[in-house]
Write an enzyme that holds these catalytic residues in place. Structure first.
Site, PDB file in Angstrom:
ATOM      1  N   SER A  18     -38.950   8.344  -5.024  1.00 26.16           N
ATOM      2  CA  SER A  18     -40.141   9.086  -5.461  1.00 26.16           C
ATOM      3  C   SER A  18     -40.221   9.190  -6.973  1.00 26.16           C
ATOM      4  O   SER A  18     -41.235   9.592  -7.516  1.00 26.16           O
ATOM      5  CB  SER A  18     -40.085  10.495  -4.887  1.00 26.16           C
ATOM      6  N   GLY A  19     -39.136   8.869  -7.663  1.00 23.39           N
ATOM      7  CA  GLY A  19     -39.086   9.094  -9.096  1.00 23.39           C
ATOM      8  C   GLY A  19     -38.494  10.450  -9.444  1.00 23.39           C
ATOM      9  O   GLY A  19     -38.085  10.681 -10.576  1.00 23.39           O
ATOM     10  N   GLY A  20     -38.452  11.351  -8.468  1.00 20.44           N
ATOM     11  CA  GLY A  20     -37.982  12.713  -8.725  1.00 20.44           C
ATOM     12  C   GLY A  20     -36.574  12.747  -9.297  1.00 20.44           C
ATOM     13  O   GLY A  20     -36.316  13.410 -10.299  1.00 20.44           O
ATOM     14  N   ASP A  29     -28.228   3.848  -0.095  1.00 16.40           N
ATOM     15  CA  ASP A  29     -28.506   3.034  -1.278  1.00 16.40           C
ATOM     16  C   ASP A  29     -27.479   3.410  -2.321  1.00 16.40           C
ATOM     17  O   ASP A  29     -27.015   4.556  -2.348  1.00 16.40           O
ATOM     18  CB  ASP A  29     -29.910   3.298  -1.850  1.00 16.40           C
ATOM     19  N   GLY A  81     -29.636  15.111  -2.807  1.00 16.98           N
ATOM     20  CA  GLY A  81     -28.827  16.117  -3.491  1.00 16.98           C
ATOM     21  C   GLY A  81     -27.349  16.084  -3.151  1.00 16.98           C
ATOM     22  O   GLY A  81     -26.634  17.049  -3.412  1.00 16.98           O
ATOM     23  N   ASP A  90     -39.513  15.230  -4.563  1.00 16.91           N
ATOM     24  CA  ASP A  90     -38.687  16.414  -4.310  1.00 16.91           C
ATOM     25  C   ASP A  90     -38.127  16.931  -5.621  1.00 16.91           C
ATOM     26  O   ASP A  90     -38.118  16.223  -6.621  1.00 16.91           O
ATOM     27  CB  ASP A  90     -37.544  16.094  -3.324  1.00 16.91           C
ATOM     28  N   CYS A 134     -18.744 -15.901   0.501  1.00 16.52           N
ATOM     29  CA  CYS A 134     -19.766 -15.886  -0.544  1.00 16.52           C
ATOM     30  C   CYS A 134     -19.618 -17.075  -1.488  1.00 16.52           C
ATOM     31  O   CYS A 134     -18.561 -17.706  -1.570  1.00 16.52           O
ATOM     32  CB  CYS A 134     -19.748 -14.556  -1.310  1.00 16.52           C
ATOM     33  N   CYS A 169     -13.626 -14.713   2.272  1.00 22.04           N
ATOM     34  CA  CYS A 169     -14.997 -14.260   1.988  1.00 22.04           C
ATOM     35  C   CYS A 169     -15.885 -15.502   1.903  1.00 22.04           C
ATOM     36  O   CYS A 169     -15.560 -16.451   1.189  1.00 22.04           O
ATOM     37  CB  CYS A 169     -15.060 -13.468   0.689  1.00 22.04           C
ATOM     38  N   CYS A 224     -16.612 -16.747  -3.952  1.00 24.77           N
ATOM     39  CA  CYS A 224     -15.264 -16.964  -3.407  1.00 24.77           C
ATOM     40  C   CYS A 224     -15.067 -18.409  -2.949  1.00 24.77           C
ATOM     41  O   CYS A 224     -13.939 -18.896  -2.919  1.00 24.77           O
ATOM     42  CB  CYS A 224     -14.999 -15.985  -2.275  1.00 24.77           C
ATOM     43  N   HIS A 234     -20.529 -11.475  -5.083  1.00 16.78           N
ATOM     44  CA  HIS A 234     -19.418 -11.121  -4.188  1.00 16.78           C
ATOM     45  C   HIS A 234     -19.562  -9.687  -3.663  1.00 16.78           C
ATOM     46  O   HIS A 234     -19.407  -9.438  -2.460  1.00 16.78           O
ATOM     47  CB  HIS A 234     -18.051 -11.281  -4.867  1.00 16.78           C
ATOM     48  N   GLN A 242     -33.062  19.011   0.874  1.00 15.45           N
ATOM     49  CA  GLN A 242     -32.257  19.475  -0.251  1.00 15.45           C
ATOM     50  C   GLN A 242     -31.439  20.678   0.220  1.00 15.45           C
ATOM     51  O   GLN A 242     -31.359  20.932   1.418  1.00 15.45           O
ATOM     52  CB  GLN A 242     -33.159  19.842  -1.449  1.00 15.45           C
TER      53      GLN A 242
HETATM   54 ZN   LIG Z   1     -16.725 -13.223  -2.061  1.00 19.14          ZN
END
Ligand SMILES: [Zn+2]
Length: 393
Positions: free
Chosen positions: A105-107, A285, A235, A158, A325, A323, A328, A354, A208
């Protein structure tokens, strides 16, 4: 079949499908359906702060196994401006990412980054960190900006009190955030679709209340009453410590409806993800995978590696054996260490690839563990390997 939300908003806004395929204790294996495809949960969204996941291309991002990304409303509304992004076809087109996107939201940024902010019941007025211009963010403007950006999931405005806030300040933030959630819902219902591309957007409310369980319950009740497509826990991870975070998370399963997705904002430490999944969280996130990569730190199943350390100077092994990726498969620890020593851009790029691959594999393993009814046992094994010095719970 995905459960379509049937809350009090028009049928045209029944935008997010969320189906739970397995549960293991309170942990949930789910599928979230958006206008830009279906993703499986639990998942972690990397931060595409200014409309880009720093250092890598969208094709590289896709190859890491990343399903969904977060972009920051605060940064994009100041530069290049939400109207500009809309003019150019919306955020998916702008950042060349065809998968689901969530905008905050930027809040959080207004409360933590912006100068000289004034909060009233109407909204928040602040000075841009870029040019000092005065900017007003109300719940209605917040919804308009996110409608112009055109993400699949949008967040209510918020109030984010600091970690040091006392009970009175937390209580005021809970009440103000709940009132703003109602105004966001009204603005969202009036439009509900992205401005340019016209696809539907799902609105999440944000809980919150700091570490005060009574305020957390009140906050949840107020936003759940609005019957939104999803709910976020805000929060936390602001310095309260893992035990306090866990105490709050242990209550969320009873506070939020089972059939709606739950998003824990700003959390990405593997141990915290495991604790939150065990309490019924679906979405995360965090800046850790990308920020730590730029600081030469790699996440692995046996803990973090610091690639600047001299011990890697002649090490021919990949960052992580096994791995899959790009990094790796092609580079030794010694080469990556050299790139960091020589300040070559390739160092941060390779570790970003990675680390994002690690988090995609880690969350995939969590989903497999839930599907197999083995989440708790595997969780304990992962923790013992990743945090060998930490006393095990
Ligand atoms: Zn990797």
């Amino acid at each position: 079949m995905a459960d379509r939300p049937t809350g009090g908003y028009p049928p045209s806004l029944n935008v997010l499908g969320f189906a739970i395929d397995h549960t293991d204790g309170k942990a949930r294996l789910g599928r979230l359906t958006t206008a830009h495809g279906e993703v499986t949960t639990p998942l972690l969204m990397p931060c595409g702060t200014a409309g880009a996941v720093r250092g890598i291309t969208p094709a590289q991002l896709r190859a890491t196994g990343t399903q969904m990304v977060l972009a920051n409303t605060y940064h994009l509304m100041l530069r290049p401006g939400a109207e500009v992004v809309a003019e150019l076809g919306g955020l998916h087109r702008f950042m060349a990412w065809a998968g689901p996107i969530l905008t905050d939201s930027g809040g959080y940024q207004v409360f933590s980054l912006a100068d000289r902010r004034t909060v009233t019941d109407d909204g928040v007025v602040f000075r841009s960190h870029i040019d000092g211009a005065e900017v007003a963010l109300t719940p209605e403007r917040c919804m308009e900006v996110q409608r112009l950006l055109g993400a699949d999931i949008v967040m209510q405005l918020d109030e984010c009190p600091p970690a040091s806030a006392g009970r009175e300040q937390l209580a005021a933030a809970v009440r103000r955030s709940a009132a703003w959630a109602g105004r966001c819902k009204a603005a969202w219902e009036a439009h509900g679709r992205s401005a340019r591309a016209g696809h539907p957007q799902g609105l999440f409310g944000i809980q919150q209340g700091g570490t005060d369980l009574e305020l957390r319950a009140e906050s949840a009740r107020r936003i759940v009453d609005l019957e939104l497509p999803g709910y976020a826990i805000g929060g936390l991870s602001v310095g309260e410590g893992p035990e306090a975070m866990r105490t709050v998370l242990e209550t969320i399963d009873e506070l939020f409806p089972a059939g709606k997705p739950r998003y824990l904002m700003g959390v990405g430490e593997p141990a915290d993800i495991l604790a939150a999944v065990a309490c019924g969280v679906d979405l995360f996130d965090c800046v850790l995978p990308t920020r730590n990569a730029r600081n030469a730190q790699a996440f692995t199943w046996t803990g973090r590696l610091r690639l600047r350390n001299a011990e890697h100077a002649r090490d021919p092994r990949p960052v992580e054996e096994g791995c899959p990726c790009y990094t790796c498969r092609n580079f030794s620890r010694a080469a990556i260490r050299h790139y960091f020593q020589a300040e070559e851009m390739l160092g941060p790029i390779l570790l970003t690839i990675h680390n994002l691959t690690f988090f995609a594999r880690f969350t995939a393993a969590i989903r497999e563990g839930i599907a197999a009814g083995q989440f708790q046992q595997r969780s304990r094994q992962w923790l013992a390997r990743m945090y060998p010095q930490r006393p095990q719970r």
